[in-house]
Enzyme design. Structure first.
Site, PDB file in Angstrom:
ATOM      1  N   LYS A   1       0.942  -1.009   0.126  1.00 44.39           N
ATOM      2  CA  LYS A   1      -0.121  -0.052   0.039  1.00 44.39           C
ATOM      3  C   LYS A   1       1.008   1.356  -0.134  1.00 44.39           C
ATOM      4  O   LYS A   1       0.450   2.156  -0.566  1.00 44.39           O
ATOM      5  CB  LYS A   1      -0.942  -0.092   1.190  1.00 44.39           C
ATOM      6  CG  LYS A   1      -2.095  -1.267   1.065  1.00 44.39           C
ATOM      7  CD  LYS A   1      -3.026  -1.095   2.370  1.00 44.39           C
ATOM      8  CE  LYS A   1      -4.317  -1.990   2.009  1.00 44.39           C
ATOM      9  NZ  LYS A   1      -4.961  -1.772   3.246  1.00 44.39           N
TER      10      LYS A   1
ATOM     11  N   GLU B   1      -3.137  -1.420  -8.572  1.00 45.22           N
ATOM     12  CA  GLU B   1      -4.295  -0.648  -8.140  1.00 45.22           C
ATOM     13  C   GLU B   1      -4.756  -0.909  -6.991  1.00 45.22           C
ATOM     14  O   GLU B   1      -5.512   0.225  -6.271  1.00 45.22           O
ATOM     15  CB  GLU B   1      -5.415  -1.042  -9.390  1.00 45.22           C
ATOM     16  CG  GLU B   1      -6.853  -0.680  -9.332  1.00 45.22           C
ATOM     17  CD  GLU B   1      -6.608   0.952  -9.495  1.00 45.22           C
ATOM     18  OE1 GLU B   1      -7.770   1.560  -9.052  1.00 45.22           O
ATOM     19  OE2 GLU B   1      -5.846   1.277 -10.045  1.00 45.22           O
TER      20      GLU B   1
ATOM     21  N   LYS C   1      -3.263 -22.045 -17.551  1.00 48.85           N
ATOM     22  CA  LYS C   1      -3.780 -23.244 -17.235  1.00 48.85           C
ATOM     23  C   LYS C   1      -4.751 -23.674 -18.325  1.00 48.85           C
ATOM     24  O   LYS C   1      -5.666 -23.012 -18.756  1.00 48.85           O
ATOM     25  CB  LYS C   1      -4.345 -23.529 -15.908  1.00 48.85           C
ATOM     26  CG  LYS C   1      -3.172 -23.286 -14.638  1.00 48.85           C
ATOM     27  CD  LYS C   1      -3.942 -23.259 -13.322  1.00 48.85           C
ATOM     28  CE  LYS C   1      -2.899 -23.320 -12.151  1.00 48.85           C
ATOM     29  NZ  LYS C   1      -3.461 -23.670 -11.009  1.00 48.85           N
TER      30      LYS C   1
ATOM     31  N   SER D   1      -7.820 -24.788 -17.903  1.00 45.34           N
ATOM     32  CA  SER D   1      -9.001 -24.426 -17.159  1.00 45.34           C
ATOM     33  C   SER D   1      -9.287 -22.868 -17.682  1.00 45.34           C
ATOM     34  O   SER D   1     -10.497 -22.393 -17.945  1.00 45.34           O
ATOM     35  CB  SER D   1      -9.046 -24.207 -15.801  1.00 45.34           C
ATOM     36  OG  SER D   1      -8.053 -23.264 -15.306  1.00 45.34           O
TER      37      SER D   1
ATOM     38  N   GLU E   1       2.645 -16.515  -0.459  1.00 51.00           N
ATOM     39  CA  GLU E   1       2.186 -16.524  -1.797  1.00 51.00           C
ATOM     40  C   GLU E   1       1.499 -15.281  -2.340  1.00 51.00           C
ATOM     41  O   GLU E   1       0.723 -14.720  -1.649  1.00 51.00           O
ATOM     42  CB  GLU E   1       1.072 -17.684  -2.289  1.00 51.00           C
ATOM     43  CG  GLU E   1       0.981 -17.691  -3.807  1.00 51.00           C
ATOM     44  CD  GLU E   1      -0.162 -18.606  -4.020  1.00 51.00           C
ATOM     45  OE1 GLU E   1      -0.079 -19.763  -4.882  1.00 51.00           O
ATOM     46  OE2 GLU E   1      -1.363 -18.546  -3.538  1.00 51.00           O
TER      47      GLU E   1
ATOM     48  N   HIS F   1     -13.203 -20.216  -8.782  1.00 52.19           N
ATOM     49  CA  HIS F   1     -12.845 -20.735  -7.390  1.00 52.19           C
ATOM     50  C   HIS F   1     -14.239 -21.051  -6.638  1.00 52.19           C
ATOM     51  O   HIS F   1     -14.156 -22.411  -6.030  1.00 52.19           O
ATOM     52  CB  HIS F   1     -12.142 -19.762  -6.455  1.00 52.19           C
ATOM     53  CG  HIS F   1     -11.800 -20.244  -5.212  1.00 52.19           C
ATOM     54  ND1 HIS F   1     -12.700 -20.002  -3.963  1.00 52.19           N
ATOM     55  CD2 HIS F   1     -10.719 -21.081  -4.603  1.00 52.19           C
ATOM     56  CE1 HIS F   1     -12.041 -20.697  -2.949  1.00 52.19           C
ATOM     57  NE2 HIS F   1     -10.872 -21.294  -3.384  1.00 52.19           N
TER      58      HIS F   1
END
Length: 266
Positions: free
Chosen positions: A25, A41, A113, A115, A140, A156
């Site tokens: 930030k 952003e 991927k 998907s 991560e 998800h």
């Protein structure tokens, strides 16, 4: 495992997420305070829920005493960018920092991927200092455009609903939607210059207005009330005309007036 032990395990991850959020930030703030376009952003973070950790342990056959070494996404940071090009700028920013050590990179944008999932993943080794001393944990970082993030969020949710046994017709629709996000990102990139110019102009004007209002507010404490009201009305008049050049000149004149009052105070 007792709840208290889970709290002890997850506490440094919570600290890492808090620190990383603050740092990213601040990067956004640094760019914008200098009137520059920020490649970041927005940024969000989370520590993985205990139920999600247990699910992954079962799926990946990870022993309880190995989760710190084998689970790299307990601490997660998600960075949103407006344009695909910005993603690689953010990657470079992270690579050049000394307080974040990259352990692994996965480019699912160049190599999406099957998907349709697209994002850039970075696994960090990150040091946190707790009451028990230094602890290096894995975190991560997912870097993606807002279009990529919208698709990934929907995907998800559907994966959770169908427990990774998604019907073929839904899988095809998701793939079509993924292709649409690619097209959207490409279209946005084609007008990137115009969008950045518009946003930079808006941010620059907002910065000038903020400085003017701060000066006027300070003058109320040290200046003649009638003169300050006159200055305030003059500002409103210039602002309504939407003339940036006049706004800049007014701000410079106001700085001189404010400096004069400071000198008198000394």
């Amino acid at each position: 495992m007792e709840i208290q032990l889970w709290k002890e395990i997850l506490s440094p991850y919570e600290q890492a997420v808090d620190e990383l959020l603050l740092k990213f930030k601040h990067i956004i703030k640094d760019y914008r305070s200098q009137g520059l376009y920020s490649p970041i952003e927005n940024v969000t973070g989370r520590v993985k829920r205990i139920s999600s950790i247990l699910d992954k342990m079962q799926k990946k056959h990870i022993p309880m005493d190995h989760i710190v070494e084998e689970m790299d996404d307990i601490a997660g940071i998600r960075i949103m960018c407006q344009f695909e090009e910005d993603i690689y700028k953010v990657v470079e920013i992270i690579r050049n920092r000394r307080d974040m050590s990259i352990r692994e990179e996965k480019d699912y944008i160049t190599n999406a991927k099957t998907s349709g999932y697209r994002s850039f993943h970075i696994i960090l080794n990150y040091d946190v200092y707790t009451i028990k001393g230094l602890q290096t944990i894995q975190a991560e970082i997912q870097i993606r455009t807002m279009a990529m993030d919208f698709w990934a969020t929907i995907e998800h949710s559907l994966q959770y609903k169908y427990r990774h046994n998604m019907p073929e017709h839904i899988r095809k629709k998701l793939l079509n939607a993924a292709n649409a996000t690619v097209a959207l990102d490409q279209e946005m990139s084609s007008v990137r210059g115009e969008i950045m110019d518009a946003q930079n102009s808006f941010n620059y004007k907002a910065s000038i207005v903020a400085d003017i209002l701060t000066n006027i507010q300070n003058l109320y404490y040290v200046g003649n009330q009638r003169e300050v009201v006159k200055i305030q009305n003059e500002f409103y008049d210039i602002y309504q005309k939407d003339d940036l050049e006049k706004l800049e000149d007014f701000s410079k004149q106001l700085d001189i007036i404010a400096e004069g009052y400071k000198a008198q105070g000394l």
